[in-house]
Design an enzyme around this catalytic site. Structure first.
Site, PDB file in Angstrom:
ATOM      1  N   CYS A   8       0.919  -0.784   0.090  1.00  8.61           N
ATOM      2  CA  CYS A   8      -0.065  -0.212  -0.073  1.00  8.61           C
ATOM      3  C   CYS A   8       0.762   1.033   0.017  1.00  8.61           C
ATOM      4  O   CYS A   8       2.369   1.173   0.397  1.00  8.61           O
ATOM      5  CB  CYS A   8      -0.783   0.190   1.771  1.00  8.61           C
ATOM      6  SG  CYS A   8      -2.100  -1.571   1.631  1.00  8.61           S
ATOM      7  N   GLY A  36      -0.622   0.303  -4.873  1.00 11.95           N
ATOM      8  CA  GLY A  36      -2.010  -0.089  -4.225  1.00 11.95           C
ATOM      9  C   GLY A  36      -3.338   0.182  -5.727  1.00 11.95           C
ATOM     10  O   GLY A  36      -3.209   1.421  -5.765  1.00 11.95           O
ATOM     11  N   ASN A 114       0.332   1.576   5.806  1.00 14.37           N
ATOM     12  CA  ASN A 114       1.321   0.455   4.809  1.00 14.37           C
ATOM     13  C   ASN A 114       1.890  -0.537   6.012  1.00 14.37           C
ATOM     14  O   ASN A 114       3.036  -0.385   6.196  1.00 14.37           O
ATOM     15  CB  ASN A 114       2.225   1.308   4.254  1.00 14.37           C
ATOM     16  CG  ASN A 114       3.482   0.839   3.181  1.00 14.37           C
ATOM     17  OD1 ASN A 114       2.835  -0.922   2.801  1.00 14.37           O
ATOM     18  ND2 ASN A 114       4.954   0.618   3.378  1.00 14.37           N
ATOM     19  N   GLY A 115       1.711  -1.728   4.976  1.00 14.12           N
ATOM     20  CA  GLY A 115       2.609  -3.225   5.723  1.00 14.12           C
ATOM     21  C   GLY A 115       1.360  -4.161   6.282  1.00 14.12           C
ATOM     22  O   GLY A 115       0.408  -4.089   5.813  1.00 14.12           O
ATOM     23  N   TYR A 256      11.399  -4.284  -7.507  1.00 16.63           N
ATOM     24  CA  TYR A 256       9.825  -4.634  -7.745  1.00 16.63           C
ATOM     25  C   TYR A 256       9.664  -2.660  -7.284  1.00 16.63           C
ATOM     26  O   TYR A 256       9.018  -2.493  -8.303  1.00 16.63           O
ATOM     27  CB  TYR A 256       9.283  -5.271  -7.840  1.00 16.63           C
ATOM     28  CG  TYR A 256       8.640  -5.560  -8.540  1.00 16.63           C
ATOM     29  CD1 TYR A 256       8.241  -4.985 -10.062  1.00 16.63           C
ATOM     30  CD2 TYR A 256       7.416  -5.899  -7.937  1.00 16.63           C
ATOM     31  CE1 TYR A 256       6.908  -5.065 -10.451  1.00 16.63           C
ATOM     32  CE2 TYR A 256       5.925  -6.253  -8.085  1.00 16.63           C
ATOM     33  CZ  TYR A 256       5.442  -5.386  -9.494  1.00 16.63           C
ATOM     34  OH  TYR A 256       4.029  -5.096 -10.298  1.00 16.63           O
TER      35      TYR A 256
END
Length: 458
Positions: A8, A36, A114-115, A256
């Site tokens: 995210c 996301g 995020n995570g 990536y």
């Protein structure tokens, strides 16, 4: 063209001169869209108002689908946070979109995360013991409820955040909006990225520096692992009580996830991918006529491979940017069709040539098999596959949606066997020992390749 799903992205802004931050949050989320594509949202508040309220718009869809000029005009405030979501935990439904907005006795609390937290069971059980009626297992909602609970017995929101963060195990980049403060928190390992920037008198925090650029802000620094940063009308204040010696930055941010123009923890993503390609050639050289990369994340590594080898680099694929990402297709056959719809081969670049095909990873093998087939059908004499990461062998517990071990082709097949499956003339991976050199010695998490988890998860 990885089959690994992104995590995210989060962004937050506070204008000390009471400038409306909504439009800036929108542009920040646009720049983080790669992290996301399932859902997004913005929550804002106006600290000038006597009765401060949080206004929030969020829904399933891309940033440009959820927000219009009309919806943005209804979100006015000098303090706000935003979120783009890929659901590593929880179903893809509107109820699980972020930011989360909670009402509690001292006002409203908004949070974007995020995570992934690995001790959600403990957090949920603690809330239940205190009498809370709580059914969710979503880590983001558990974090928000714990902060709200702790705020009742804390002198400040940042104290409540600290009490909560002490209990969290896993990876997190948090942006939290209280009625008059913006708080940013990064996990002690530094697994998930978070950075700080400034535009005039507006302070901004974001998952990646590319968001700061999109918002017209100047990068100040990365938020440190274990740091709780509070932004208020009186300025910035940092608490490093969560800091620890061990760090484990996610290496896949460089391979990536992150956008090519981002810089994370002092390492430029573009430079790291170039270096990966150079290391890949040094370890696994090959005689060939042209080096090509898979758009988008394989291009820089392919250029690094070409630079180190002296073999010319060329573009071999045209990417249709208006086709949805292939990993969301529900079946292998549809996923294969999605690849054909998304990429087409530039035949003149590969016809009659020995080709080195560089990509960031092989997950299930379906996509790579299709790409090799496409190149050979376009006239390539040989296709030598080079992967700028080691083989995926283990699940990730920190917010990266790696498929189950049964779907990871490398768990039950050697590189030789995988090469037979994908139809290549050779296949080689970047060695795990090369990863640290790729990021100039930065301490990294390599658990998805090695099974060596920073906190010892099994």
């Amino acid at each position: 063209m990885s089959g690994i799903h992104e995590e995210c992205g989060v962004v937050g802004a506070f204008s000390l001169q009471h400038e409306n931050v909504t439009e800036y949050l929108y542009y920040g989320l646009l720049s983080l869209q790669h992290r996301g594509q399932e859902a997004c949202g913005i929550a804002v508040t106006d600290t000038k108002e006597s009765e401060i309220d949080a206004r929030c718009t969020k829904d399933l869809g891309l940033v440009t689908e959820v927000f219009s000029n009309e919806t943005l005009s209804e979100l006015k405030g000098d303090l706000g946070i935003g979120h783009v979501r890929y659901s590593t935990t929880g179903a893809c439904v509107r109820e699980n979109t972020q930011p989360l907005v909670l009402n509690y006795c001292k006002g409203k609390l908004s949070l974007a995360h995020n995570g992934n937290i690995v001790n959600t069971g403990e957090l949920r059980d603690e809330l239940i013991r205190t009498g809370a009626i709580f059914h969710t297992t979503m880590d983001s909602e558990l974090i928000a409820f714990h902060i709200a609970k702790n705020r009742v017995h804390s002198k400040s929101v940042e104290e409540a955040v600290f009490k909560t963060a002490k209990k969290l195990k896993g990876a997190y980049g948090l942006v939290i909006m209280s009625p008059r403060k913006l708080v940013a928190v990064r996990d002690p390992f530094g697994i998930r990225p978070l950075c700080l920037g400034k535009r005039g008198e507006m302070y901004i925090v974001a998952s990646e520096s590319c968001a700061l650029t999109a918002m017209g802000a100047k990068f100040i620094r990365d938020i440190e692992p274990g740091e709780i940063l509070t932004i208020s009308a009186s300025g910035l204040r940092s608490d490093f009580s969560l800091r620890q010696e061990k760090k484990a930055h996610c290496v896949f941010e460089y391979i990536y996830f992150s956008r090519l123009d981002s810089c994370i923890d002092g390492i430029k993503v573009y430079d790291a991918r170039l270096k990966a390609g150079e290391l890949l050639f040094k370890r696994h050289p090959v005689d060939a006529d042209v080096v090509v990369g898979v758009p988008e994340s394989g291009i820089a590594a392919a250029k690094g491979f070409a630079k180190a080898s002296g073999i010319p680099f060329d573009l071999a694929f045209h990417k249709n940017s208006y086709i949805g990402r292939t990993f969301i297709k529900p079946s292998q056959s549809e996923r294969a069709l999605g690849v054909l719809m998304k990429l087409s081969v530039l035949s003149d670049a590969v016809r009659g040539k020995r080709v080195v095909l560089v990509d960031d990873s092989i997950v299930r093998g379906t996509t790579m098999a299709n790409l090799v087939k496409m190149l050979k059908e376009a006239g390539a004499l040989e296709v030598h596959v080079r992967i700028s990461s080691p083989p995926f062998m283990h699940p990730c517990y920190y917010g990266v949606d790696v498929p189950s071990n049964k779907e990871l082709i490398a768990t039950e097949n050697t590189a030789y066997e995988i090469n037979k499956i994908i139809g290549g003339d050779s296949l080689e991976y970047l060695d795990t020992s090369d990863l640290k050199e790729m990021v100039c010695g930065l301490p990294i998490c390599t658990a998805c390749f090695t099974g060596d988890y920073p906190a010892g998860e099994k």
